[in-house]
Design a protein around this motif. Structure first.
Motif, mmCIF file in Angstrom:
data_model
loop_
_atom_site.group_PDB
_atom_site.id
_atom_site.type_symbol
_atom_site.label_atom_id
_atom_site.label_comp_id
_atom_site.label_asym_id
_atom_site.label_seq_id
_atom_site.Cartn_x
_atom_site.Cartn_y
_atom_site.Cartn_z
ATOM 1 N N ARG A 1 18.017 -26.433 -7.362
ATOM 2 C CA ARG A 1 16.589 -26.635 -7.611
ATOM 3 C C ARG A 1 16.348 -27.331 -8.948
ATOM 4 N NH1 ARG A 1 13.517 -21.216 -5.786
ATOM 5 N NH2 ARG A 1 14.633 -20.215 -7.516
ATOM 6 N N HIS A 2 17.451 -27.618 -9.650
ATOM 7 C CA HIS A 2 17.396 -28.355 -10.923
ATOM 8 C C HIS A 2 18.582 -29.327 -10.935
ATOM 9 C CE1 HIS A 2 14.710 -25.109 -12.518
ATOM 10 N NE2 HIS A 2 15.484 -24.354 -11.761
ATOM 11 N N LEU A 3 18.623 -30.252 -9.999
ATOM 12 C CA LEU A 3 19.783 -31.141 -9.902
ATOM 13 C C LEU A 3 19.952 -31.970 -11.170
ATOM 14 C CD1 LEU A 3 19.829 -32.519 -6.257
ATOM 15 C CD2 LEU A 3 21.372 -30.845 -7.294
ATOM 16 N N GLN A 4 21.181 -31.985 -11.679
ATOM 17 C CA GLN A 4 21.507 -32.768 -12.859
ATOM 18 C C GLN A 4 22.983 -33.099 -12.839
ATOM 19 O OE1 GLN A 4 19.773 -29.286 -14.996
ATOM 20 N NE2 GLN A 4 21.542 -29.515 -16.352
ATOM 21 N N ALA A 5 23.436 -33.860 -13.808
ATOM 22 C CA ALA A 5 24.811 -34.362 -13.799
ATOM 23 C C ALA A 5 25.830 -33.372 -14.324
ATOM 24 C CB ALA A 5 24.896 -35.655 -14.600
ATOM 25 N N GLY A 6 25.400 -32.220 -14.747
ATOM 26 C CA GLY A 6 26.315 -31.205 -15.238
ATOM 27 C C GLY A 6 25.609 -29.875 -15.377
ATOM 28 N N ARG B 1 23.107 -28.625 -1.890
ATOM 29 C CA ARG B 1 21.846 -29.332 -1.675
ATOM 30 C C ARG B 1 21.881 -30.099 -0.350
ATOM 31 N NH1 ARG B 1 17.675 -30.815 -5.086
ATOM 32 N NH2 ARG B 1 16.048 -31.849 -3.862
ATOM 33 N N GLY B 2 23.004 -30.682 -0.035
ATOM 34 C CA GLY B 2 23.126 -31.378 1.243
ATOM 35 C C GLY B 2 22.967 -30.431 2.420
ATOM 36 N N GLY B 3 23.588 -29.244 2.311
ATOM 37 C CA GLY B 3 23.483 -28.270 3.391
ATOM 38 C C GLY B 3 22.075 -27.723 3.549
ATOM 39 N N THR B 4 21.423 -27.427 2.433
ATOM 40 C CA THR B 4 20.071 -26.864 2.522
ATOM 41 C C THR B 4 19.064 -27.919 2.978
ATOM 42 O OG1 THR B 4 19.736 -27.266 0.147
ATOM 43 C CG2 THR B 4 20.495 -25.076 0.806
#
Length: 512
Positions: free
Chosen positions: A34-39, A52-55
Motif C-alpha cells: 500500500r506504499h510501493l517504493q524502491a526499497g 501487489r501483482g497477486g492482490t
C-alpha cells in the motif's frame, strides 16, 4: 513422472495456503504494497511487487497475497527439474522433482509470502541459464544470450533479497580458482550479466542513499553484528539444526556429500576437462552452494542465523544430489532418506492442519497465524463503541509491526494501523507517517498491547497524552483450545499536546 511430483507439490501447497491464515510477516509485507517504493527497511521491494501483482488479480485477501509465491514455487520446481535433466538425464529430472516435493523448505516454506519465494525462484532460473551459458562455446552468440538472461534472473534475485549478491560472488570465485572455468572471465557475457543485474538493483541503491542507507545498515547489522545471544558453538549447532529441519536429516546429509563429491572430483580433473564439461558445471554449482553455506556459518559465529537464511544454497545442492550417479545416492541411503522425508512431510502437514503434537501454542510457529481475526473483531467493536462516539477519526495502533500489520489486514475496512515500536525493534513503520503526524486533537485511538505489566506501563505512558482514556477488554488469541497469547485493548480520545506526542511517539523524522 516429474510432472506428477510437480503437480502433487503444487496441490499440497495450495491446500496448506488455503488452510493456514496469514502469518505476521506476510501481512507486514502486504502492508508494504500500500506504499510501493524502491526499497524498504527490511528488504528490497521484490516481495511487495509480487504480492501487489497477486492482490491486483485476486484482491486483498489470502489468495491474492499468496498467489505470487505459489507461482514462484512452481517456477523453482520446474527450473530445477529441467536443470537436472540437462546436467544428467530424464531420470535425474524425476529425482530433482521428487526432492523439491519432499523438502519441507520447498513444499511448506514456499507456501508463505516472504522474500524467499522470489529469491529462490529467480536463483533457480539463474542457475538454469548459467548452465546453458557454460554449455555454449566461449564468446559465442548462444553463450552471450544465456549470460544476458542469467543477468536478468540475477537482477530479480537482487531485488528480492540482499543475500542474492552471494550468487555472482561465488561464481566469480569459482571461475578464478578453477582452471577450466577461468576462460569464461575473458568473454563479455559474465560482465554484461553483472551490469544488467546492477541496473535492476540501482533503484534499491538509490532508495537507500535517500534514506541514510538504513536497509543496508540494518541487514549488515542483523547478519554480521557481534552482539548476539548465546555462544558461537550453540549458534552453529542451531544453524545446523535448522537445515536438518528444512531439508530433513538424511537428505540434508546427502546434499552435503553430493556437493563435496562434485568439488573433489572436478578439482582432481581440473587440468583435463573442457570448460563446458559436466564436471566444470558441477564445480560451479558446488562452489555456489559451498560459498553461501560458509558465509552463513561465519555469520552464525557472530550472530544468530535464522533457519531460512542459507536456503539460497539449496537449488544448487538439490540439482547436484539429483544428478549424482554414485551408489550411495541411488540405493539404500537415497531410499531411506526419501521415505523418512515423506514421513516428516506428512507429519508436518498434519500439524499444520490440526495441532496434534504436544507443542506449546506460544512456541508453535504455525500458531502465530491464529487469533488475529478474533482480535480484529474486538478492536472493530471498540472503534465503533460509545467511548469514541464524538471523535473525528478513529485510529488503530499496536506496539509491534506484527500486531499492527495483522490488524491492518483483518480489520473490516483494512485501515492504516500504526506501529509505535516503543518496546520493539525499528522497522518499516518508522519510515512512514506515524500517529504523531496523523492524530488530531479531536481524534480517537484504539491501542492494542500485551496484557502484561509492561503493556499496562506503556498504556499509562500513552494515556498521559490524551484528555481521556479507558481500559478495554482482554482478548485471548487461540488456536483451537491452545492459548497463544493475550492482548488488551486501550481507548484514548482528545490529544492534549501535539508537541509532547511527537516526543513520546517518536515521529518518523526523529527516528531516522
Amino acid at each position: 513422472m516429474s510432472a506428477v511430483w510437480i503437480a502433487g507439490a503444487f496441490a499440497v501447497r495450495t491446500l496448506i495456503a488455503s488452510r493456514v491464515p496469514l502469518l505476521p510477516d506476510e501481512t507486514y509485507y502486504w502492508d508494504w504494497t500500500r506504499h510501493l517504493q524502491a526499497g524498504y527497511f527490511d528488504h528490497p521491494p521484490g516481495i511487495a511487487l509480487l504480492i501487489r501483482g497477486g492482490t491486483a488479480l485476486f484482491g486483498n485477501n489470502r489468495l491474492g497475497i499468496r498467489a505470487g509465491p505459489a507461482l514462484c514455487a512452481l517456477v523453482m520446481h520446474v527450473s530445477l527439474t529441467v536443470l537436472a535433466v540437462r546436467l544428467g538425464n530424464a531420470r535425474d529430472g524425476v529425482r530433482a522433482a521428487m526432492i523439491m516435493t519432499l523438502l519441507p523448505l520447498a513444499t511448506l516454506g514456499l507456501v508463505l509470502a516472504t522474500p524467499d519465494a522470489p529469491l529462490l525462484a529467480s536463483a533457480s532460473v539463474a542457475l538454469l541459464c548459467l548452465e546453458r551459458a557454460l554449455n555454449a562455446p566461449v564468446k559465442s552468440r548462444a553463450s552471450l544470450c544465456w549470460w544476458l538472461l542469467t543477468g536478468v534472473a540475477l537482477g530479480i534475485a537482487f531485488v528480492s533479497k540482499y543475500a542474492a549478491v552471494l550468487l555472482p560472488g561465488a561464481l566469480v570465485a569459482a571461475c578464478i580458482v578453477y582452471a577450466p572455468l577461468r576462460v569464461r572471465l575473458r568473454e563479455p557475457g559474465p560482465w554484461l550479466a553483472s551490469i544488467i543485474a546492477l541496473v535492476c538493483f540501482a533503484p534499491v541503491v538509490r532508495w537507500n542513499a535517500n534514506n541514510d542507507w538504513i536497509s543496508f545498515r540494518f541487514q549488515l547489522n542483523h547478519g554480521l553484528s557481534s552482539a548476539a545471544r548465546g555462544n558461537p558453538i550453540n549458534r552453529e549447532l542451531e544453524m545446523i539444526g535448522g537445515q536438518l529441519g528444512l531439508a530433513t536429516p538424511i537428505l540434508a546429509v546427502l546434499m552435503i556429500v553430493a556437493v563435496t563429491y562434485a568439488i573433489l572430483r572436478a578439482w582432481r580433473n581440473r587440468l583435463e576437462v573442457p570448460n563446458n564439461s559436466a564436471q566444470a558445471k558441477r564445480f560451479a554449482f558446488a562452489a555456489i552452494a559451498t560459498t553461501i553455506t560458509a558465509f552463513f556459518a561465519f555469520s552464525a559465529w557472530r550472530h544468530s542465523v535464522e533457519a531460512n537464511w542459507p536456503a539460497l544454497a539449496y537449488p544448487a545442492a538439490i540439482v547436484l544430489l539429483a544428478t549424482n550417479a554414485d551408489r550411495w545416492s541411488r540405493q539404500r541411503w537415497w531410499k531411506g532418506g526419501t521415505w523418512f522425508a515423506i514421513v516428516v512431510l506428512l507429519l508436518a502437514i498434519v500439524q499444520v492442519w490440526s495441532p496434534v503434537f504436544p507443542i506449546a501454542p506460544p512456541k508453535d510457529p504455525i500458531a502465530r497465524a491464529y487469533g488475529w481475526d478474533k482480535l480484529a473483531g474486538a478492536v472493530d467493536e471498540q472503534r465503533y463503541g460509545p467511548f469514541l462516539d464524538s471523535t473525528n477519526t478513529r485510529w488503530a495502533a499496536a506496539d509491534r509491526y506484527q500486531d499492527a500489520s495483522e490488524l491492518a489486514f483483518h480489520l473490516h475496512d483494512q485501515p492504516q494501523v500504526f506501529s509505535l515500536n516503543l518496546n520493539s525493534r525499528s522497522n518499516q513503520y518508522d519510515l512512514w507517517e506515524g500517529p504523531a503526524d496523523k492524530i488530531g486533537s479531536n481524534d480517537g485511538l484504539v491501542l492494542v498491547l500485551d496484557a502484561s505489566a509492561q503493556g499496562d506501563s506503556l498504556a499509562a505512558l500513552i494515556g498521559g497524552l490524551f484528555a481521556q482514556s479507558q481500559r478495554g477488554p482482554v482478548v485471548q488469541m487461540m488456536r483451537q483450545a491452545g492459548v497463544i497469547g493475550e492482548r488488551r485493548i486501550w481507548l484514548y480520545r482528545n490529544l492534549k499536546n501535539v508537541a509532547a506526542a511527537k516526543e513520546v511517539l517518536h515521529a518518523p523524522a526523529s527516528r531516522r
